[in-house]
Design a protein around this motif. Structure first.
Motif, mmCIF file in Angstrom:
data_model
loop_
_atom_site.group_PDB
_atom_site.id
_atom_site.type_symbol
_atom_site.label_atom_id
_atom_site.label_comp_id
_atom_site.label_asym_id
_atom_site.label_seq_id
_atom_site.Cartn_x
_atom_site.Cartn_y
_atom_site.Cartn_z
ATOM 1 N N ALA A 1 -20.041 20.424 54.327
ATOM 2 C CA ALA A 1 -19.776 20.087 52.917
ATOM 3 C C ALA A 1 -20.223 21.219 51.998
ATOM 4 N N VAL A 2 -21.369 21.820 52.302
ATOM 5 C CA VAL A 2 -21.887 22.922 51.469
ATOM 6 C C VAL A 2 -20.910 24.100 51.491
ATOM 7 N N ILE A 3 -20.457 24.471 52.681
ATOM 8 C CA ILE A 3 -19.594 25.656 52.794
ATOM 9 C C ILE A 3 -18.179 25.360 52.274
ATOM 10 N N LEU A 4 -17.660 24.210 52.661
ATOM 11 C CA LEU A 4 -16.308 23.849 52.201
ATOM 12 C C LEU A 4 -16.302 23.647 50.684
ATOM 13 N N GLY A 5 -17.300 22.926 50.197
ATOM 14 C CA GLY A 5 -17.398 22.672 48.749
ATOM 15 C C GLY A 5 -17.563 23.972 47.978
ATOM 16 N N GLY A 6 -18.471 24.812 48.446
ATOM 17 C CA GLY A 6 -18.716 26.103 47.789
ATOM 18 C C GLY A 6 -17.471 26.974 47.805
ATOM 19 N N TYR A 7 -16.752 26.916 48.929
ATOM 20 C CA TYR A 7 -15.531 27.723 49.034
ATOM 21 C C TYR A 7 -14.458 27.215 48.069
ATOM 22 N N LEU A 8 -14.269 25.903 48.042
ATOM 23 C CA LEU A 8 -13.199 25.341 47.208
ATOM 24 C C LEU A 8 -13.457 25.597 45.722
ATOM 25 N N ILE A 9 -14.725 25.617 45.325
ATOM 26 C CA ILE A 9 -15.047 25.874 43.914
ATOM 27 C C ILE A 9 -14.529 27.250 43.489
ATOM 28 N N THR A 10 -14.646 28.240 44.396
ATOM 29 C CA THR A 10 -14.196 29.585 44.023
ATOM 30 C C THR A 10 -12.712 29.810 44.351
ATOM 31 N N ALA A 11 -12.157 28.980 45.234
ATOM 32 C CA ALA A 11 -10.777 29.212 45.678
ATOM 33 C C ALA A 11 -9.749 28.472 44.837
ATOM 34 N N LEU A 12 -10.187 27.437 44.137
ATOM 35 C CA LEU A 12 -9.203 26.629 43.380
ATOM 36 C C LEU A 12 -8.925 27.208 41.998
ATOM 37 N N LEU B 1 -25.632 27.747 67.705
ATOM 38 C CA LEU B 1 -25.238 26.900 66.568
ATOM 39 C C LEU B 1 -25.294 27.659 65.246
ATOM 40 N N LEU B 2 -26.403 28.353 65.042
ATOM 41 C CA LEU B 2 -26.600 29.059 63.769
ATOM 42 C C LEU B 2 -25.547 30.154 63.598
ATOM 43 N N TRP B 3 -25.208 30.824 64.690
ATOM 44 C CA TRP B 3 -24.177 31.860 64.607
ATOM 45 C C TRP B 3 -22.807 31.245 64.294
ATOM 46 N N LEU B 4 -22.563 30.050 64.810
ATOM 47 C CA LEU B 4 -21.276 29.385 64.567
ATOM 48 C C LEU B 4 -21.068 29.097 63.082
ATOM 49 N N VAL B 5 -22.160 29.039 62.307
ATOM 50 C CA VAL B 5 -22.048 28.881 60.851
ATOM 51 C C VAL B 5 -22.028 30.258 60.176
ATOM 52 N N LEU B 6 -22.925 31.142 60.618
ATOM 53 C CA LEU B 6 -23.048 32.456 59.970
ATOM 54 C C LEU B 6 -21.737 33.251 60.042
ATOM 55 N N PHE B 7 -21.070 33.180 61.179
ATOM 56 C CA PHE B 7 -19.854 33.984 61.344
ATOM 57 C C PHE B 7 -18.776 33.639 60.309
ATOM 58 N N PRO B 8 -18.329 32.382 60.234
ATOM 59 C CA PRO B 8 -17.301 32.119 59.220
ATOM 60 C C PRO B 8 -17.817 32.291 57.792
ATOM 61 N N MET B 9 -19.080 31.925 57.559
ATOM 62 C CA MET B 9 -19.602 31.979 56.189
ATOM 63 C C MET B 9 -19.678 33.419 55.671
ATOM 64 N N LEU B 10 -20.123 34.340 56.499
ATOM 65 C CA LEU B 10 -20.284 35.728 56.048
ATOM 66 C C LEU B 10 -19.001 36.545 56.187
ATOM 67 N N TYR B 11 -18.244 36.312 57.264
ATOM 68 C CA TYR B 11 -17.126 37.204 57.599
ATOM 69 C C TYR B 11 -15.761 36.697 57.141
ATOM 70 N N LEU B 12 -15.617 35.376 57.017
ATOM 71 C CA LEU B 12 -14.250 34.843 56.922
ATOM 72 C C LEU B 12 -13.910 34.065 55.650
ATOM 73 N N LEU B 13 -14.866 33.891 54.733
ATOM 74 C CA LEU B 13 -14.554 33.120 53.522
ATOM 75 C C LEU B 13 -13.808 34.012 52.532
ATOM 76 N N HIS B 14 -12.509 33.939 52.614
ATOM 77 C CA HIS B 14 -11.651 34.795 51.783
ATOM 78 C C HIS B 14 -11.447 34.162 50.400
ATOM 79 N N THR B 15 -11.746 34.929 49.357
ATOM 80 C CA THR B 15 -11.483 34.436 48.000
ATOM 81 C C THR B 15 -10.090 34.918 47.587
ATOM 82 N N PRO B 16 -9.179 33.975 47.309
ATOM 83 C CA PRO B 16 -7.808 34.392 46.952
ATOM 84 C C PRO B 16 -7.806 35.219 45.660
#
Lengths: 89, 202
Positions: A78-89, B187-202
């Motif tokens: 929820a933290v990551i998805l929510g945080g992402y959607l706030i900046t992506a929408l 587990l921790l890496w499974l979060v760190l990887f997408p959070m740091l590397y893959l969250l693309h801001t349009p």
């Protein structure tokens, strides 16, 4: 060798491997559009549950640790998805 | 000396009586540790929300292929360690030793990959002080790397004990606890990887 593939941790590893390759395909296709990024976050949540349940063996329902794990996955997603959607929408 | 290899299934009934893998104290530690990381993830997302353009630009300096590689390495290492736990319950000493050794060898690939990645960043003039994104990048992956190093040491102790100790109930709890810690690193890496590397801001 056959018995190895019947073990729950092996089936979980195969699913985790496939999920990671799916993410790699999404990234390689340069498709980090909003829907692809949302899919990547949800795939991560799926992978977290697999590790908790089948590598750390919480699928047997050991309380309260199973509950802690489920809540942690839900909150982090929820933290990551929510945080992402706030900046992506 | 009692050699559990001669008595397979030595610990299977003992394990069957318990629902939780590992010592409960280790689970308290894991819960506290992942909660701390969850707070750090929250902090990262809050700061990312304040400067999405900077975080997006900085994120593009990371190579997601290395992230995928590291994920596959840690997942495979975790699987091998889970197989070592399974073998310990059956009293199969040779298999425990084999799976732990393989798990550590594969896991060592993560260290190589991470050091190469840090080296390239620093050579390109990117450090902890470059900006907020890289402050988080180095702090979070560095903290995770410390967990990884501790995990490798714990597995090394498990391997040594598998060669010298009886594979009794006490050893099974020991290896289960160690494995749970190792899976937490995963587990921790499974979060760190997408959070740091893959969250693309349009």
């Amino acid at each position: 060798m056959n018995s190895l593939f019947k073990l729950p941790m092996t089936r979980a590893w195969l699913a985790l491997f496939a999920a990671t390759l799916t993410v790699a395909v999404l990234v390689e296709n340069d498709a980090p559009a909003r829907s692809a990024t949302i899919a990547i976050i949800l795939i991560a949540a799926f992978k977290l549950r697999l590790v908790f349940l089948h590598f750390m063996e919480l699928s047997s329902g050991a309380m309260p640790w199973r509950l802690v794990a489920e809540i942690w996955v839900a909150v982090v997603t929820a933290v990551i998805l929510g945080g992402y959607l706030i900046t992506a929408l | 000396m009692h050699r559990p290899d001669d008595h397979p299934h030595a610990s299977a009934s003992f394990t069957g009586q318990r629902k939780l893998a590992g010592d409960e104290g280790v689970w308290f530690f894991i819960s506290a540790d992942i909660t701390l990381f969850a707070l750090l993830f929250l902090l990262f997302m809050v700061e990312r929300g304040k400067a999405p353009a900077l975080f997006e630009q900085s994120r593009q300096a990371l190579d997601p292929r290395l992230g995928v590689l590291n994920t596959l390495i840690l997942l495979t290492s975790s699987w091998l360690v889970a197989l070592a736990v399974h073998s310990a319950r059956l009293g199969q000493r040779a298999a425990v030793s084999r799976y732990l050794t393989l798990g550590m060898l594969v896991g060592a690939g993560f260290a190589v990959s991470k050091i190469v990645e840090y080296w390239h960043k620093i050579a390109a003039g990117i450090t902890l002080l470059s900006n907020d994104f890289f402050m988080f990048y180095f702090a979070l992956t560095g903290l995770h790397f410390l967990h990884f190093v501790v995990g490798m040491m714990v597995l090394a102790v498990c391997l040594a004990k598998s060669r010298s100790d009886d594979l009794d109930d006490r050893y099974v709890i020991w290896i289960e606890s160690s494995a749970c810690y190792w899976h937490m690193v995963d587990l921790l890496w499974l979060v760190l990887f997408p959070m740091l590397y893959l969250l693309h801001t349009p």
